[in-house]
Enzyme design. Sequence first.
Site, PDB file in Angstrom:
ATOM      1  N   ASP A   1       0.991  -1.427   0.035  1.00  0.00           N
ATOM      2  CA  ASP A   1      -0.098   0.129   0.033  1.00  0.00           C
ATOM      3  C   ASP A   1       0.938   1.218  -0.061  1.00  0.00           C
ATOM      4  OD1 ASP A   1      -2.904   0.937   0.912  1.00  0.00           O
ATOM      5  OD2 ASP A   1      -1.360   2.272   1.909  1.00  0.00           O
TER       6      ASP A   1
ATOM      7  N   TYR B   1       2.860  10.152  -0.227  1.00  0.00           N
ATOM      8  CA  TYR B   1       3.841   9.208   0.726  1.00  0.00           C
ATOM      9  C   TYR B   1       5.078   9.896  -0.042  1.00  0.00           C
ATOM     10  CZ  TYR B   1       0.034   6.539   2.694  1.00  0.00           C
ATOM     11  OH  TYR B   1      -0.995   5.902   3.120  1.00  0.00           O
TER      12      TYR B   1
ATOM     13  N   LYS C   1      -2.762   5.854  -4.307  1.00  0.00           N
ATOM     14  CA  LYS C   1      -3.829   6.852  -4.109  1.00  0.00           C
ATOM     15  C   LYS C   1      -3.714   8.013  -4.685  1.00  0.00           C
ATOM     16  CE  LYS C   1      -3.892   4.527   0.568  1.00  0.00           C
ATOM     17  NZ  LYS C   1      -2.673   4.231   0.735  1.00  0.00           N
TER      18      LYS C   1
ATOM     19  N   HIS D   1      -7.909   9.334  -2.358  1.00  0.00           N
ATOM     20  CA  HIS D   1      -7.625   9.237  -0.763  1.00  0.00           C
ATOM     21  C   HIS D   1      -8.235   9.888   0.276  1.00  0.00           C
ATOM     22  CE1 HIS D   1      -3.212   9.142   1.079  1.00  0.00           C
ATOM     23  NE2 HIS D   1      -4.108   8.861   1.848  1.00  0.00           N
TER      24      HIS D   1
END
Length: 288
Positions: free
Chosen positions: A48, A53, A78, A111
Amino acid sequence: MNNNKTMKLLLNDGNYLPLVGLGTYKSTEQEGADAVEYALRKGYRLIDTAAVYKNEEAVGKGIKASGIPREEIVLTSKLWRDCLGYKSAKKEFHKSLERLNVDYIDLYLVHWPANAKNYNNWKQTNADTWRALEELQAEGKIRSIGVSNFWQEHLEALFKTARVIPAVNQIEFHPGYWQPELVKFCQAYKIVIEAWSPLARGRVFDNELLQQIAKKYKQSIAKVCLRWIVQHQVVVLPKSSSKQRIDKNINLFDFELSEEEMTQIDNLPEMGFSGELPNIWPDRLQQA
């Protein structure tokens, strides 16, 4: 007992999702690539990540380095909440695809939903964003499409225009904050729940009940929390770059919590809540 390395949940689109995956939040650069490579070699098959990120490139490198066939891996990314809308969603998806260095993404999530605070017509923005994902799925670029941090109000609005029901809703889910009404609503539509922040930002380690249960089973508090999540038929995504923790986090099926213990954990008072609310982002509530 079943080996959780092979345990999967059936999604409403016919695809499957491993019950335990590797979360990669804050796992960047070579450390992130190494964690993904190690996890895959140790049996993880769900990875994931997310555009926000800033580690999609590292995740892609870890996948390649693992030597595990791409078709065995369920890769999630996402779309960030600043990039909602039809054209933007497609553009950002292709950026993720390029950074990950793959031909398709198994599970792609919105997200955070658009909300009234940040969009003049949040319902239309979410609908337009979702239409882009539906088209990418129809083109074979995405296997399963889903959402993250959508409350019932966001889902009900989306259902009015959606041709495809979301396969997944990834939400904050941990002892002390597990949103049972939202979980029940999603399960009625066969939307699988994924848990983020499964250890309540570390607050679980000071809880007396969890300490007692962990002692009884001679397990760590972390494993008790992760086991509680999977016994709810919720996918858990513990994040770690530590090889030792990566090993421990996937081996959750050597003990089982009783119904009474599940209920006791269900009823714990609020703790570890992130303060993130999908209807007012980007504000954060200050938590004591």
